[in-house]
Design a protein around this motif. Structure first.
Motif, PDB file in Angstrom:
ATOM      1  N   PHE A 118       0.808  -1.206   0.000  1.00 20.54           N
ATOM      2  CA  PHE A 118       0.000   0.000   0.000  1.00 20.54           C
ATOM      3  C   PHE A 118       0.846   1.263   0.000  1.00 20.54           C
ATOM      4  CE2 PHE A 118      -2.570  -3.341   1.949  1.00 20.54           C
ATOM      5  CZ  PHE A 118      -3.669  -3.311   1.118  1.00 20.54           C
ATOM      6  N   SER A 119       2.101   1.161   0.321  1.00 16.60           N
ATOM      7  CA  SER A 119       3.011   2.300   0.248  1.00 16.60           C
ATOM      8  C   SER A 119       4.301   1.832  -0.394  1.00 16.60           C
ATOM      9  CB  SER A 119       3.282   2.879   1.637  1.00 16.60           C
ATOM     10  OG  SER A 119       3.911   1.916   2.451  1.00 16.60           O
ATOM     11  N   ARG A 120       5.033   2.780  -0.956  1.00 12.17           N
ATOM     12  CA  ARG A 120       6.253   2.414  -1.663  1.00 12.17           C
ATOM     13  C   ARG A 120       7.443   3.193  -1.109  1.00 12.17           C
ATOM     14  NH1 ARG A 120       4.876   1.814  -8.143  1.00 12.17           N
ATOM     15  NH2 ARG A 120       3.849  -0.223  -7.985  1.00 12.17           N
ATOM     16  N   PRO A 121       8.084   2.670  -0.069  1.00  5.74           N
ATOM     17  CA  PRO A 121       9.338   3.286   0.375  1.00  5.74           C
ATOM     18  C   PRO A 121      10.345   3.204  -0.757  1.00  5.74           C
ATOM     19  CG  PRO A 121       9.030   1.143   1.409  1.00  5.74           C
ATOM     20  CD  PRO A 121       7.753   1.456   0.689  1.00  5.74           C
ATOM     21  N   GLN A 122      10.983   4.298  -1.077  1.00  2.98           N
ATOM     22  CA  GLN A 122      11.792   4.375  -2.294  1.00  2.98           C
ATOM     23  C   GLN A 122      13.267   4.562  -1.981  1.00  2.98           C
ATOM     24  OE1 GLN A 122      10.501   6.688  -5.606  1.00  2.98           O
ATOM     25  NE2 GLN A 122       8.369   6.749  -4.962  1.00  2.98           N
ATOM     26  N   TRP A 123      14.076   3.980  -2.870  1.00  3.44           N
ATOM     27  CA  TRP A 123      15.497   4.300  -2.886  1.00  3.44           C
ATOM     28  C   TRP A 123      15.647   5.726  -3.407  1.00  3.44           C
ATOM     29  CZ3 TRP A 123      18.392   1.152  -0.263  1.00  3.44           C
ATOM     30  CH2 TRP A 123      18.105  -0.214  -0.235  1.00  3.44           C
ATOM     31  N   ILE A 124      16.338   6.556  -2.660  1.00  8.65           N
ATOM     32  CA  ILE A 124      16.592   7.928  -3.091  1.00  8.65           C
ATOM     33  C   ILE A 124      18.039   8.016  -3.524  1.00  8.65           C
ATOM     34  CG2 ILE A 124      16.652  10.348  -2.388  1.00  8.65           C
ATOM     35  CD1 ILE A 124      14.434   9.746  -0.425  1.00  8.65           C
ATOM     36  N   LEU A 125      18.254   8.116  -4.828  1.00  2.44           N
ATOM     37  CA  LEU A 125      19.615   8.189  -5.342  1.00  2.44           C
ATOM     38  C   LEU A 125      20.243   9.526  -4.983  1.00  2.44           C
ATOM     39  CD1 LEU A 125      19.267   6.564  -8.883  1.00  2.44           C
ATOM     40  CD2 LEU A 125      20.057   5.518  -6.766  1.00  2.44           C
ATOM     41  N   GLN A 126      21.507   9.501  -4.651  1.00  2.00           N
ATOM     42  CA  GLN A 126      22.238  10.719  -4.340  1.00  2.00           C
ATOM     43  C   GLN A 126      23.621  10.661  -4.950  1.00  2.00           C
ATOM     44  OE1 GLN A 126      23.818  10.818  -0.152  1.00  2.00           O
ATOM     45  NE2 GLN A 126      22.412   9.104   0.153  1.00  2.00           N
ATOM     46  N   ARG A 127      24.142  11.826  -5.234  1.00  2.00           N
ATOM     47  CA  ARG A 127      25.514  11.893  -5.724  1.00  2.00           C
ATOM     48  C   ARG A 127      26.457  11.588  -4.577  1.00  2.00           C
ATOM     49  NH1 ARG A 127      26.713  11.878 -10.999  1.00  2.00           N
ATOM     50  NH2 ARG A 127      28.332  13.458 -10.842  1.00  2.00           N
ATOM     51  N   VAL A 128      27.373  10.678  -4.814  1.00  2.00           N
ATOM     52  CA  VAL A 128      28.307  10.294  -3.763  1.00  2.00           C
ATOM     53  C   VAL A 128      29.694  10.831  -4.111  1.00  2.00           C
ATOM     54  CG1 VAL A 128      26.981   8.224  -3.195  1.00  2.00           C
ATOM     55  CG2 VAL A 128      28.833   8.083  -4.854  1.00  2.00           C
ATOM     56  N   PRO A 129      30.547  10.983  -3.108  1.00  2.00           N
ATOM     57  CA  PRO A 129      31.905  11.478  -3.372  1.00  2.00           C
ATOM     58  C   PRO A 129      32.742  10.449  -4.109  1.00  2.00           C
ATOM     59  CG  PRO A 129      31.658  10.840  -1.080  1.00  2.00           C
ATOM     60  CD  PRO A 129      30.292  10.740  -1.687  1.00  2.00           C
ATOM     61  N   VAL A 130      33.948  10.828  -4.410  1.00  2.65           N
ATOM     62  CA  VAL A 130      34.890   9.944  -5.092  1.00  2.65           C
ATOM     63  C   VAL A 130      36.024   9.606  -4.141  1.00  2.65           C
ATOM     64  CG1 VAL A 130      36.555   9.742  -6.985  1.00  2.65           C
ATOM     65  CG2 VAL A 130      34.344  10.863  -7.369  1.00  2.65           C
ATOM     66  N   VAL A 131      36.307   8.316  -3.990  1.00  4.59           N
ATOM     67  CA  VAL A 131      37.463   7.844  -3.233  1.00  4.59           C
ATOM     68  C   VAL A 131      38.408   7.220  -4.249  1.00  4.59           C
ATOM     69  CG1 VAL A 131      38.288   6.333  -1.388  1.00  4.59           C
ATOM     70  CG2 VAL A 131      36.051   7.434  -1.194  1.00  4.59           C
ATOM     71  N   LEU A 132      39.492   7.932  -4.558  1.00 10.25           N
ATOM     72  CA  LEU A 132      40.343   7.558  -5.698  1.00 10.25           C
ATOM     73  C   LEU A 132      41.722   7.128  -5.222  1.00 10.25           C
ATOM     74  CD1 LEU A 132      39.941   7.538  -8.783  1.00 10.25           C
ATOM     75  CD2 LEU A 132      41.104   9.738  -8.843  1.00 10.25           C
ATOM     76  N   CYS A 156      32.561   0.453  -4.138  1.00 10.23           N
ATOM     77  CA  CYS A 156      32.162   0.455  -5.545  1.00 10.23           C
ATOM     78  C   CYS A 156      33.381   0.566  -6.454  1.00 10.23           C
ATOM     79  CB  CYS A 156      31.178   1.597  -5.798  1.00 10.23           C
ATOM     80  SG  CYS A 156      30.553   1.667  -7.498  1.00 10.23           S
ATOM     81  N   TYR A 157      34.351   1.403  -6.086  1.00 15.25           N
ATOM     82  CA  TYR A 157      35.575   1.513  -6.892  1.00 15.25           C
ATOM     83  C   TYR A 157      36.341   0.197  -6.890  1.00 15.25           C
ATOM     84  CZ  TYR A 157      39.789   3.405  -9.004  1.00 15.25           C
ATOM     85  OH  TYR A 157      40.838   3.628  -9.859  1.00 15.25           O
ATOM     86  N   TRP A 158      36.399  -0.463  -5.741  1.00 13.94           N
ATOM     87  CA  TRP A 158      37.070  -1.766  -5.698  1.00 13.94           C
ATOM     88  C   TRP A 158      36.411  -2.753  -6.659  1.00 13.94           C
ATOM     89  CZ3 TRP A 158      37.119  -2.191   0.379  1.00 13.94           C
ATOM     90  CH2 TRP A 158      38.167  -1.414   0.881  1.00 13.94           C
ATOM     91  N   ILE A 159      35.102  -2.656  -6.795  1.00 15.09           N
ATOM     92  CA  ILE A 159      34.374  -3.586  -7.665  1.00 15.09           C
ATOM     93  C   ILE A 159      34.485  -3.184  -9.128  1.00 15.09           C
ATOM     94  CG2 ILE A 159      32.091  -4.518  -8.242  1.00 15.09           C
ATOM     95  CD1 ILE A 159      31.329  -4.106  -5.284  1.00 15.09           C
ATOM     96  N   LYS A 160      34.218  -1.916  -9.423  1.00 14.45           N
ATOM     97  CA  LYS A 160      34.120  -1.444 -10.808  1.00 14.45           C
ATOM     98  C   LYS A 160      35.470  -1.095 -11.413  1.00 14.45           C
ATOM     99  CE  LYS A 160      29.526  -1.333 -10.684  1.00 14.45           C
ATOM    100  NZ  LYS A 160      28.654  -2.191 -11.517  1.00 14.45           N
ATOM    101  N   GLY A 161      36.412  -0.642 -10.589  1.00 14.35           N
ATOM    102  CA  GLY A 161      37.705  -0.227 -11.107  1.00 14.35           C
ATOM    103  C   GLY A 161      37.710   1.177 -11.677  1.00 14.35           C
ATOM    104  N   ASN A 162      36.610   1.920 -11.523  1.00 15.05           N
ATOM    105  CA  ASN A 162      36.554   3.313 -11.956  1.00 15.05           C
ATOM    106  C   ASN A 162      35.522   4.036 -11.097  1.00 15.05           C
ATOM    107  OD1 ASN A 162      33.810   3.722 -13.505  1.00 15.05           O
ATOM    108  ND2 ASN A 162      34.606   1.730 -14.163  1.00 15.05           N
ATOM    109  N   PHE A 163      35.582   5.375 -11.072  1.00  7.63           N
ATOM    110  CA  PHE A 163      34.657   6.131 -10.240  1.00  7.63           C
ATOM    111  C   PHE A 163      33.438   6.603 -11.011  1.00  7.63           C
ATOM    112  CE2 PHE A 163      37.418   9.401 -12.041  1.00  7.63           C
ATOM    113  CZ  PHE A 163      36.529  10.397 -12.384  1.00  7.63           C
ATOM    114  N   VAL A 164      33.471   6.535 -12.345  1.00  2.77           N
ATOM    115  CA  VAL A 164      32.362   7.019 -13.170  1.00  2.77           C
ATOM    116  C   VAL A 164      31.083   6.228 -12.870  1.00  2.77           C
ATOM    117  CG1 VAL A 164      31.528   7.401 -15.515  1.00  2.77           C
ATOM    118  CG2 VAL A 164      33.935   7.829 -14.947  1.00  2.77           C
ATOM    119  N   ASP A 165      31.249   4.916 -12.677  1.00  2.00           N
ATOM    120  CA  ASP A 165      30.091   4.050 -12.411  1.00  2.00           C
ATOM    121  C   ASP A 165      29.695   4.044 -10.946  1.00  2.00           C
ATOM    122  OD1 ASP A 165      29.996   3.302 -15.087  1.00  2.00           O
ATOM    123  OD2 ASP A 165      31.363   1.596 -14.771  1.00  2.00           O
ATOM    124  N   CYS A 166      30.301   4.896 -10.135  1.00  2.00           N
ATOM    125  CA  CYS A 166      30.063   4.886  -8.693  1.00  2.00           C
ATOM    126  C   CYS A 166      29.601   6.232  -8.156  1.00  2.00           C
ATOM    127  CB  CYS A 166      31.356   4.469  -7.970  1.00  2.00           C
ATOM    128  SG  CYS A 166      31.998   2.843  -8.427  1.00  2.00           S
TER     129      CYS A 166
END
Length: 401
Positions: free
Chosen positions: A28-42, A388-398
């Motif tokens: 009856f209700s839809r708790p939602q994922w709220i996407l946000q811009r995250v920092p970069v750990v490089l 995410c960087y450890w997984i993807k190998g880049n920050f663009v996808d994170c």
């Protein structure tokens, strides 16, 4: 003829079946994922360090004398502190050890800051008390998941077992998220960390009847009858070696009993792809935004050998880095991925995401009385960016979490 004691066990199936199998139209209700811009750990610079000696025994549980209020009062780290805490070591399968410095970009120190070292003054002069055998809060609310039609079904299929005795969660085609203390005790790498293996529960023989599967999907109350065949009789582990293991320096710089578990997470990269569906990462929302304030996780508790154990419960308290709850768990469940299921408005579907790592049991002195928690490390924006960087190998996808 089924006894009244047997009958009383079947209602415990209803919450599990409701959460897992009821169609979305009943929501009856839809708790939602709220996407946000995250920092970069490089990553910036990597140096070789002396090889570890692997002398420490593996630890299946961690405790801290620092309670939630102690964490909230802890000094917030500055930019340079965070760089040191998010620097990381990488243990390679050939025994080589490297340390990588990182840079932080797009991070606002005025928000989403987290207590770094939680040595905490409130616990000064008090000894933490840890229950080594029991981590069950009243009625045992765990579900043993048996039969390949359930064990191999998402989301249960993302749970894996580590050769050091902990659990983990598939978060990529070759990557497993777990707790740092499963491979490192805060001072040294544990025995077996160099030749670390990840176990995938596999069927030994053909499908079981649906009626048997449902009868196995029960909450095994202590002292109750258990005539169903055990999962270990039908399943076995297939093992894959880890190629490298990343551990943040925020965990390594302190002792596991003194810091507040804030950086108790690690990522394993496997030598080959596992070919199973994995669970995506998500930045941990505030507990009040979780459906029913509930969290879920599955792992391989030591008191139920060969079985996958699932549980869910209400998150009670939280700090910037930790989520406190009373989910029933035993040693062996440490390292399990804590997840939530919410609506993804952009993809127009319900999605489960890993929002933390189950660290272990705390028994602390609080306001003159002993109080117990089970604790998970929250997926903060900075930790999301790093893992995410450890997984993807880049920050663009994170950049969105």
């Amino acid at each position: 003829m089924r006894s009244s004691k047997d009958s009383s066990r079947f209602p415990s199936l209803l919450p599990l079946l409701f959460l897992l199998f009821l169609p979305d139209v009943f929501s009856f209700s839809r708790p939602q994922w709220i996407l946000q811009r995250v920092p970069v750990v490089l990553p910036q610079q990597t140096e070789v360090r002396p090889a570890p000696r692997f002398l420490s025994p593996a630890r299946l549980d961690v405790a801290s004398p620092c309670d939630p209020e102690c964490h909230k009062r802890a000094p917030r780290p500055g930019y340079w502190d965070l760089r040191q805490l998010l620097a990381y070591e990488t243990l390679h399968s050939d025994g080589q050890l490297t340390e990588t410095a990182v840079g932080l970009y797009g991070y606002n120190l005025g928000s989403n800051t987290s207590p770094a070292y939680s040595f905490g003054t409130s616990g000064k002069g008090k000894q933490s008390r840890v229950r080594q055998k029991r981590q069950i809060f009243g009625h045992d609310g765990r579900f043993s998941i048996a039969g390949q039609n359930f064990v191999l079904k998402y989301p249960f299929s993302v749970a894996v077992k580590l050769s050091t005795g902990c659990s983990g969660t598939l978060v990529g085609d070759r990557h497993v998220l777990t707790a740092a203390h499963c491979v490192h005790d805060g001072k040294n790498y544990v025995k077996g960390a160099q030749r670390l293996r990840v176990g995938f529960l596999k069927p030994k023989q053909g499908d079981m009847q649906v009626s048997t599967l449902l009868s196995n999907l029960t909450n095994h109350v202590e002292g109750g009858p258990n005539n169903a065949p055990r999962a270990s009789e039908k399943m076995k582990f297939q093992w894959i070696r880890a190629k490298r293991t990343h551990v943040p320096k925020g965990w390594i710089k302190g002792n596991a009993n003194d810091i507040g578990m804030d950086y108790d997470y690690a990522l394993l990269e496997l030598k080959k792809a596992h070919k199973r569906r994995h669970m995506n990462l998500g930045v941990s929302p505030p507990a009040q935004r979780l459906p029913g304030r509930r969290v879920h996780f599955s792992g391989f508790d030591n008191d139920r050998p060969g079985q996958l154990v699932y549980r869910f419960c209400r998150a009670s308290e939280e700090t910037a880095d930790l989520l406190y709850q009373h989910c029933d768990a035993q040693p062996g469940a440490s390292g399990s991925g804590v997840y939530a299921r919410m609506w993804d408005g952009r993809r127009r579907r319900w999605e489960r995401k890993v929002i933390g790592v189950f660290s272990g049991h705390q028994w602390v002195e609080r306001q003159g009385a002993a109080q117990e928690y089970n604790v998970a490390v929250r997926m903060t924006p900075l930790k999301y960016a790093q893992i995410c960087y450890w997984i993807k190998g880049n920050f663009v996808d994170c950049r969105e979490g």
